[in-house]
Design a protein around this motif. Sequence first.
Motif, PDB file in Angstrom:
ATOM      1  N   CYS A  30      32.491  52.521  -4.905  1.00 42.52           N
ATOM      2  CA  CYS A  30      31.086  52.128  -4.738  1.00 42.52           C
ATOM      3  C   CYS A  30      31.038  50.675  -4.266  1.00 42.52           C
ATOM      4  O   CYS A  30      31.446  49.761  -4.991  1.00 42.52           O
ATOM      5  N   ALA A  31      30.539  50.470  -3.053  1.00 44.06           N
ATOM      6  CA  ALA A  31      30.668  49.166  -2.407  1.00 44.06           C
ATOM      7  C   ALA A  31      29.407  48.309  -2.501  1.00 44.06           C
ATOM      8  O   ALA A  31      29.449  47.199  -3.037  1.00 44.06           O
ATOM      9  N   VAL A  32      28.281  48.795  -1.959  1.00 37.72           N
ATOM     10  CA  VAL A  32      27.081  47.956  -1.878  1.00 37.72           C
ATOM     11  C   VAL A  32      25.833  48.805  -2.115  1.00 37.72           C
ATOM     12  O   VAL A  32      25.824  50.015  -1.880  1.00 37.72           O
ATOM     13  N   ARG A  33      24.767  48.154  -2.546  1.00 40.20           N
ATOM     14  CA  ARG A  33      23.448  48.780  -2.628  1.00 40.20           C
ATOM     15  C   ARG A  33      22.865  48.825  -1.221  1.00 40.20           C
ATOM     16  O   ARG A  33      22.851  47.815  -0.504  1.00 40.20           O
ATOM     17  N   ALA A  34      22.412  50.001  -0.777  1.00 38.41           N
ATOM     18  CA  ALA A  34      21.939  50.159   0.596  1.00 38.41           C
ATOM     19  C   ALA A  34      20.797  49.208   0.922  1.00 38.41           C
ATOM     20  O   ALA A  34      20.717  48.687   2.038  1.00 38.41           O
TER      21      ALA A  34
END
Length: 364
Positions: A30-34
């Motif tokens: 899980c990388a970034v909040r869209a």
Amino acid sequence: MISTLPGRSYTDPEVFAEEQAKIFETLWFCAVRAEDLPKPGAFKTVQAGRESVLVVRGRDDRLRAFLNVCRHRGAQLCVEAQGEVKRTIRCAYHAWSYDLDGRLAAAPNLAKMPDIDRVEYGLVPVHLREWLGYAWVCLAAEPPSFEETVTSAATERLGDPAAIERYHVDKLALGRRIVYDVRANWKLIVENFMECYHCATIHPELTAVLPEFAGGYAAQYYVGHGAEFADRAEGFTVDGSRGFGKLPDVSQDQDRRYYAITVKPQVFVNLVPDHVIMHRMYPMAADRTVVECDWLYHPDVIASGADLSLSVELFHRVNEQDFDACERTQPGMSSRAYRDGGVLVPSEHHISLFHQWVNQRLRG
């Protein structure tokens, strides 16, 4: 009694390097909040395993991910954690430039190099999927099934694939974000989140709102079980005062209950009736983990300018208490007293499944 992992599993740089290669560089991360990338050209860089990954929104409004490395001589393209480019991603070393879809757009004297294929020498793509309003990336050439390794965690925990959808996490708005730099191994943080044997000792605010946690059994111990709020607690706040009213589609069975989900290897999802708390871990070293925690609310709550402090403060205190405990534990992992590991009491036995999972990932 069931044994834990041995001490070196939490301290040895060689073990950590193996985890980076066989866990964080092969599974969905899980990388970034869209919503952190609201318009074309907006980008963020994240550390996934040993790689710097660039996530950028294209002119077609799609999110894409690439290795953050220029194909010319290997310079890092974006050194900032977050930013925005106007038209292309430009290397500051030799000015090679890339379109937002990764294709090589320009380079000094490129016209004199007809053998340079602009697609082949474009940025190296990274697999990306969106779920719960976050961009998840996978560095593997052939990523594992997203449904079997990510979304299934919610079904296995809640017992119903539709349960998490009722919170509409992807439609919620960011109310607060706090980043914690924790001087502890990532596995100590996962283990801490999975059990509540420590809750009565270090979480007075949490057990006041969720009294069953004082008994030592975590909500994750039972499939489909959510910890019930105390009778006196009006909401999931640091003083038990009223929150913001439940999210529109949260069912009556889910109201006044707390659910926790671990999505291996690095995400914790916390569901309460009026908001959702998401933890993302970024393991940086054998003894250092950066944790980014988001508090997500209905967009109307954010638009109203409501005071979120009592709501945020409850889990912020829980985070600080947990991370202090993990930092207190990390030095002991190097002690000869912990050479062969420790033990899990009955209310912690489910942690052994996590240990088995780690061993299986590393050793097959």
